[in-house]
Scaffold this active site. Sequence first.
Site, PDB file in Angstrom:
ATOM      1  N   LYS A  87       0.843  -1.187   0.047  1.00  0.00           N
ATOM      2  CA  LYS A  87      -0.031   0.042   0.084  1.00  0.00           C
ATOM      3  C   LYS A  87       0.797   1.171  -0.066  1.00  0.00           C
ATOM      4  O   LYS A  87       0.487   2.355  -0.473  1.00  0.00           O
ATOM      5  CB  LYS A  87      -1.052   0.093   1.487  1.00  0.00           C
ATOM      6  CG  LYS A  87      -1.982  -1.130   0.979  1.00  0.00           C
ATOM      7  CD  LYS A  87      -3.032  -0.825   0.112  1.00  0.00           C
ATOM      8  CE  LYS A  87      -4.108  -2.173   0.267  1.00  0.00           C
ATOM      9  NZ  LYS A  87      -5.068  -1.912  -0.929  1.00  0.00           N
ATOM     10  N   GLU A 109      -9.862   6.211   2.400  1.00  0.00           N
ATOM     11  CA  GLU A 109     -10.751   5.311   3.147  1.00  0.00           C
ATOM     12  C   GLU A 109      -9.577   3.892   3.498  1.00  0.00           C
ATOM     13  O   GLU A 109      -8.672   3.967   2.838  1.00  0.00           O
ATOM     14  CB  GLU A 109     -11.705   4.571   1.895  1.00  0.00           C
ATOM     15  CG  GLU A 109     -11.189   3.419   0.890  1.00  0.00           C
ATOM     16  CD  GLU A 109     -10.011   3.974   0.171  1.00  0.00           C
ATOM     17  OE1 GLU A 109      -9.996   5.246  -0.021  1.00  0.00           O
ATOM     18  OE2 GLU A 109      -9.298   3.124  -0.509  1.00  0.00           O
ATOM     19  N   SER A 378       1.798  -9.466  -0.705  1.00  0.00           N
ATOM     20  CA  SER A 378       1.556  -7.968  -0.618  1.00  0.00           C
ATOM     21  C   SER A 378       1.574  -7.440   0.517  1.00  0.00           C
ATOM     22  O   SER A 378       1.945  -6.282   0.959  1.00  0.00           O
ATOM     23  CB  SER A 378       0.155  -8.013  -1.138  1.00  0.00           C
ATOM     24  OG  SER A 378      -0.618  -8.680  -0.340  1.00  0.00           O
TER      25      SER A 378
HETATM   26  C1  PLP Z   1      -1.539  -6.684   2.630  1.00  0.00           C
HETATM   27  C2  PLP Z   1      -2.788  -6.552   1.702  1.00  0.00           C
HETATM   28  N1  PLP Z   1      -2.737  -7.181   0.379  1.00  0.00           N
HETATM   29  C3  PLP Z   1      -3.831  -6.886  -0.259  1.00  0.00           C
HETATM   30  C4  PLP Z   1      -4.852  -5.981  -0.129  1.00  0.00           C
HETATM   31  C5  PLP Z   1      -5.922  -5.841  -1.163  1.00  0.00           C
HETATM   32  O1  PLP Z   1      -5.907  -4.702  -1.784  1.00  0.00           O
HETATM   33  P1  PLP Z   1      -5.262  -4.661  -3.422  1.00  0.00           P
HETATM   34  O2  PLP Z   1      -6.283  -5.753  -3.950  1.00  0.00           O
HETATM   35  O3  PLP Z   1      -5.634  -3.356  -3.740  1.00  0.00           O
HETATM   36  O4  PLP Z   1      -4.049  -5.263  -3.312  1.00  0.00           O
HETATM   37  C6  PLP Z   1      -4.679  -5.180   1.122  1.00  0.00           C
HETATM   38  C7  PLP Z   1      -5.792  -4.267   1.281  1.00  0.00           C
HETATM   39  O5  PLP Z   1      -5.790  -3.707   2.521  1.00  0.00           O
HETATM   40  C8  PLP Z   1      -3.648  -5.534   1.832  1.00  0.00           C
HETATM   41  O6  PLP Z   1      -3.661  -4.869   3.111  1.00  0.00           O
END
Ligand code: PLP
Lengths: 411, 411, 253, 253
Positions: A87, A109, A378
């Site tokens: 993020k 948000e 992520s």
């Molecule tokens: C660690 C993590 N991975 C994935 C996501 C999902 O978001 P996005 O699909 O935009 O990567 C989030 C959302 O808060 C997140 O905190």
Amino acid sequence: MAAHKGYFGEFGGQFLPEILHATITGLEQVFETAKHDPGFWKEYETLMQNYSCRPTPLTFAENLTKYFNGAQIWVKREDLNHTGSHKLNNVMGQGLLVKRMKKTRVIAETGAGQHGVATATMAAKFGFECTIYMGEVDVLRQRPNVFWMERLGATVVPVKTGSRILKDAINEALRDWVGNMDTTHYVLGTACGAHPFPEMVTWFQSIVGIETKKQILEATGKLPDRVYACVGGGSNAMGIFSGFLKDTAVECVGIEAGGRGIATGEHATRLASPDASIGVSQGYKTFFLQDDDGQMKETHSVAAGLDYVGVSPILSHLKETGRVRFESATDAEVITALSLAVKKEGLIPALESSHAFAGAFREVSQMAPEQIIIINQSGRGDKDIFTIADALHDPKWRDYIKDKAGEYNAS
Amino acid sequence: MAAHKGYFGEFGGQFLPEILHATITGLEQVFETAKHDPGFWKEYETLMQNYSCRPTPLTFAENLTKYFNGAQIWVKREDLNHTGSHKLNNVMGQGLLVKRMKKTRVIAETGAGQHGVATATMAAKFGFECTIYMGEVDVLRQRPNVFWMERLGATVVPVKTGSRILKDAINEALRDWVGNMDTTHYVLGTACGAHPFPEMVTWFQSIVGIETKKQILEATGKLPDRVYACVGGGSNAMGIFSGFLKDTAVECVGIEAGGRGIATGEHATRLASPDASIGVSQGYKTFFLQDDDGQMKETHSVAAGLDYVGVSPILSHLKETGRVRFESATDAEVITALSLAVKKEGLIPALESSHAFAGAFREVSQMAPEQIIIINQSGRGDKDIFTIADALHDPKWRDYIKDKAGEYNAS
Amino acid sequence: MLRDYIEKKRVEKKILIMTHIVIGAPDLETSYQTVKAMVEAGVDIMELQIPFSEPVADGPVILAANQTALDRKVTVGQCIDFAERVAKEFPVPFLFMSYYNIVFKYGVNKFAEMMSAKGLKGAIVPDLPHEEAAQYLAAMKKYHLDPIFLYAPTTSDSRMKEISSHASGFIYCVARKGVTGVDTSFSSDLDEYLQRAHTSTDLPLALGFGVQEKADVDFLKGKADIAIIGTQSLRVLAEKGVAGVKKFIAGMQ
Amino acid sequence: MLRDYIEKKRVEKKILIMTHIVIGAPDLETSYQTVKAMVEAGVDIMELQIPFSEPVADGPVILAANQTALDRKVTVGQCIDFAERVAKEFPVPFLFMSYYNIVFKYGVNKFAEMMSAKGLKGAIVPDLPHEEAAQYLAAMKKYHLDPIFLYAPTTSDSRMKEISSHASGFIYCVARKGVTGVDTSFSSDLDEYLQRAHTSTDLPLALGFGVQEKADVDFLKGKADIAIIGTQSLRVLAEKGVAGVKKFIAGMQ
Ligand SMILES: Cc1ncc(COP(=O)(O)O)c(C=O)c1O
Ligand SMILES: Cc1ncc(COP(=O)(O)O)c(C=O)c1O
């Protein structure tokens, strides 16, 4: 302006109240300028190197590879970013644009709280005022993140309308923006929303894919066979997929939140289930989990960050063209995958990211040893301790919390 | 063997039961071999690049610099390491040695839990069995870390003897080692203990100093005027100081835990207070907080990782030679410094690391704008949420915990 | 010195018994009664442990005894007074056992001087290897005290010789890996180890760690000169009191 | 069409009143009674909002009304039946107001066809800018319905003209930044904005967002053709019931 501005196939667009037209056009312009200014990307990269720890590593998961005895498993380590997830990439990029626009306040948000913490961090770093909208349900389940946002100087507003989760927080942020757009930039957290957000967020997150491609080529001399990412709004998925979309031999796989199982209806699977249909909401056209009247449904996922009714219009398009395959993983599968990643590799993926692991684990055994897969981790799972401890019914954790509460009650 | 093996001035040595002699000699040998094998360091560096995110950035703290209006403030970002602190550096290095020694089990003591999590992570990654000894008091105040150690597959043994904190965990780990040294390596977490631990841990942590020196020269063309690090056992301090000890113009400042204030006796300040005296315990000779009989005292710090009676013999020596200056910061100063770092820079230093910030903040205003200081942010503060929330008396956090406990009581 | 005492005693007895107490656990009076009982039960040598806050080589039972004593604020000074009293009253040789920090903080030379003045015969300091012991060795020598050193099963032949060259009185052979108070299997491995020990030194050998019953003591006859009963007598004390200890030690003969 | 109706009415009245309800909030029967009361109080045009789960342009009061209706399971089908009934019974023009997803899911063409069949005159869709509205515009045209578009204070002169070129019926001028239900200051800024709006279009102008009392309506006389009373009548309904609303609207005239 062209009729198909901000469209990806039939998805995307810019469905906003007239009051925001000038603002969003201003944003489009600053984004376009930045996009065509090589100095801007350099500034962004340098910032991410010096403040976060880009490039994040690509880790070979030797033990998991042996365990599954299929393709080689590599993990892109977005968990090592400052604040613990991908993020931050998006947020710092938008922060630079806010500076260019000379605005002094940011709003955002947040669902899981990761984007909220990232935005509050960026605001602290750049000296912006900051308000974070967060569904009341999420405030309750993600209190540690709220705590840090407040420490970072942000005002966290619990959103008590609608289902009191991510989509409602987006609505509330939009309401704020509509009133304060002169001073305020809305830092949307994922590759959704009105144009130019999907494209812009994807652009900032493409730093993940660019690095990953370079790293896997350096490490193995080959492109991966498959790349897995979880899909909430779609920003981490678009980020890593960006690096490989042109390489048609690379299969991109997006894993959505299967929640308690597609059949139960309690999930957040927009693209890998027939439960979603095309709609227009929150500024853009995409697949939404909605009823026949067009009212948005309640969604469910163990991962707050995936618990969202819509999905990036770019991913909807990539689904329609067949370029990206979508699957889902249930809460239970995700907890199992998380435990395995922790035990075997010492990696602690966020619950969101654990969806990508679960999706990959399901398939990797059927692949050949010379094949390569990459999983986008992520974020890190520390933040999810309350949820994970609950999912695992950890009795010692419960006792700890009860004892703490006892102390508080006594004092 | 030479008489002064493992001595730094009059400090250090190898005071261990005879039963460990062969084991510690084996460790000395494998360490010596590794130290003189350039391939080993390369292997170590590569591992840290691919698994953690080395080199970690050196971040210019622009807002804090403006705020204090003195020297330029730079922050070395060990918080961005995998598992959230510099502890991983040492642990992964020792892990490589364990592989060379063909042992299959590791044990460790832990205070804050960071070293325990790091060791459990290393064990998961390398496939070792793992037992972590942790004072019962620390088990209680650092439950989140215990939770992760257990998820990582480690057995966490709460130590119920002595003051039930870090020093007692070290004793208990030694007891285990004395019985199981054929299969087991004791992964000491800081630059203390019997030779070769102080030197070996410092060597692995010197990766911090090597990087920092290179980075500050690249960024500013100059060496820093001062380098600040917190001092628990001394590993992060020795790590960053290592890069600058030969540059006599660079002042190295170690900040110890002032707890409730030196005058109260409730602190863990060994070098910056007259309360400690030279002694021999836990395998080595150094300054200890002990009574006139030689019994170790109870110590106190808001930061579990600094709450230790001894200190690296290398630092004791550097104190005696005057090469390093030692100061202390109280719990209250540390909380203030932490809040400021969070608000101004979006950095969340661990409570331990916040001591270094507090020490630096106290002095930086009196310095000149062309001067440079570096603060070693040894870890991130997420893990400290329970402690920090308590220190700040955050009512919402209390309510959250009470609600959670209510849920658990109901189910 | 101790060696003569041991060798003389060994003419009459197949094996000598050395016992161990932690001074002040559970309290000073009980410690005194325990010493008295042990001497009456025919003990040959006694180890008096000065409690230390970080007793790394001790297992749970002795560790707890150390803590109990410290919780009751037993000081090093009290331990010395205690030792002086028993050394005066009872006709067996007493040794101090403690960790090096106690000696170091007291002052190594002063400590030896004190021991000599108070009638103690030597000391066992398990965390002080001879490599670190130059000052201690000199002081012990100066006051004609026996510095007891330890062998472990992991000690090589050459190292045994080296240790022996610094030791006097007897050699304390640690029966196995691990801390005090855990079961030891009295087996052929132990034979072999004691055999190695004998070859390395002409000092008497004491074997400790895990000696719990008469069978163990019998097993050691002809293999060691002294059987050391440590943890087990503390256990008996806790369960059956001073009278129990007396019976227990008497039963070992 | 609406424009003719407005222009004709404006001959008699200095300013027309348009009111707004959310269908089904607090329930369908009250909604019906509210419409009846408003018509009896002399309202000139009425907006019937089909509740939507994500009403981004609405402030807290209308937002809550949307939720109430949905919580009571009010469907789009029921809203259409409701609209049909009031359009038949009462002699004022009715418009649908909702978000684009409701129209889109129903089918844009089908929605227009339905409106025409049920006797509605047009629609306000605040999240559908004309750039995204090609299909909608075509359908509205086909069924002789008025697509009402919005101006905002931030809308440039040239964009006003562009919007006007797609709009019919009247232009809905949003009085200020922000969502519905927040105070607006009726000041010279507003004058200037309405002046700009007039210059850009020959359609009648309606002003909404923040009209709360007779003074506001009076302020608008000569500046706009229609005063839109939205949130405030919902507030009055909640506090004083249907009779209160009737009195409130009557008092605006
Ligand atoms: C660690 C993590 N991975 C994935 C996501 C999902 O978001 P996005 O699909 O935009 O990567 C989030 C959302 O808060 C997140 O905190
Ligand atoms: C983040 C952090 N910093 C510092 C320390 C203190 O250890 P050392 O002095 O060895 O760096 C600890 C110990 O747990 C720690 O967790």
